[in-house]
Design a protein around this motif. Structure first.
Motif, PDB file in Angstrom:
ATOM      1  N   GLY A  89       0.794  -1.227  -0.159  1.00  0.00           N
ATOM      2  CA  GLY A  89      -0.026   0.062   0.151  1.00  0.00           C
ATOM      3  C   GLY A  89       0.975   1.324   0.067  1.00  0.00           C
ATOM      4  N   PRO A  90       0.297   2.188  -0.507  1.00  0.00           N
ATOM      5  CA  PRO A  90       1.121   3.627  -0.495  1.00  0.00           C
ATOM      6  C   PRO A  90       1.616   4.192   1.047  1.00  0.00           C
ATOM      7  CG  PRO A  90      -1.146   4.053  -0.760  1.00  0.00           C
ATOM      8  CD  PRO A  90      -0.983   2.571  -0.840  1.00  0.00           C
ATOM      9  N   PRO A  91       2.790   4.540   1.105  1.00  0.00           N
ATOM     10  CA  PRO A  91       3.167   4.803   2.670  1.00  0.00           C
ATOM     11  C   PRO A  91       2.313   6.189   2.857  1.00  0.00           C
ATOM     12  CG  PRO A  91       4.556   5.501   0.656  1.00  0.00           C
ATOM     13  CD  PRO A  91       3.794   4.623   0.058  1.00  0.00           C
ATOM     14  N   THR A  92       2.042   6.070   4.294  1.00  0.00           N
ATOM     15  CA  THR A  92       1.174   7.034   4.782  1.00  0.00           C
ATOM     16  C   THR A  92       1.835   8.376   4.961  1.00  0.00           C
ATOM     17  OG1 THR A  92       1.931   6.397   6.970  1.00  0.00           O
ATOM     18  CG2 THR A  92      -0.035   5.261   6.348  1.00  0.00           C
ATOM     19  N   ALA A  93       2.996   8.523   5.530  1.00  0.00           N
ATOM     20  CA  ALA A  93       3.590   9.873   5.438  1.00  0.00           C
ATOM     21  C   ALA A  93       5.162   9.798   5.317  1.00  0.00           C
ATOM     22  CB  ALA A  93       3.269  10.624   6.832  1.00  0.00           C
ATOM     23  N   TRP A  94       5.537   9.340   3.999  1.00  0.00           N
ATOM     24  CA  TRP A  94       7.116   9.103   3.773  1.00  0.00           C
ATOM     25  C   TRP A  94       7.448  10.234   3.479  1.00  0.00           C
ATOM     26  CZ3 TRP A  94       9.945   9.587  -0.453  1.00  0.00           C
ATOM     27  CH2 TRP A  94      11.150   8.938  -0.510  1.00  0.00           C
TER      28      TRP A  94
END
Length: 118
Positions: free
Chosen positions: A41-46
């Motif tokens: 899944g896409p990183p949340t707050a990378w």
């Protein structure tokens, strides 16, 4: 065989792997599709690390222990860091999710150590 039914009965059986990881099978049924892995899944707050811009300024060597036996980084990571220390490359050493412990590795100036490389 019963074990063949999961691949032979459906119209398509999607296996989470790629051909280069599998033993070549000329007898593989047409319903067997090797589709690779599911993307995370896409990183949340990378946020990129401070050295991120360096990746476009020189050749990059990605380094990892390469096995699930990553409890001893002196098997591969440390010797590779030592060997590449004087080369004109940026070494990004991923520890496979292991916590970075200060002083555990000798990190040359041309290397960056991260818990995960991807």
């Amino acid at each position: 065989m019963i074990s063949d039914a999961q691949i032979l009965l459906p119209d398509v059986f999607a296996q989470l792997t790629v051909p280069s990881f599998e033993y070549p099978r000329i007898d593989a049924p047409p319903a067997l599709w090797l589709i690779g892995v599911l993307p995370p899944g896409p990183p949340t707050a990378w946020q990129p690390p401070s050295w991120w811009p360096e990746l476009s300024q020189c050749r990059v060597v990605a380094l990892a222990q390469g096995t699930v036996a990553d409890h001893d980084l002196t098997d591969l990571v440390q010797p590779a860091l030592d060997a590449l220390a004087d080369e004109g490359v940026l070494v990004v050493a991923g520890l496979g999710g292991r916590e970075i412990v200060a002083g555990e590795l000798r990190v040359p100036s041309n290397a960056r150590v991260v818990e995960r490389a991807c």
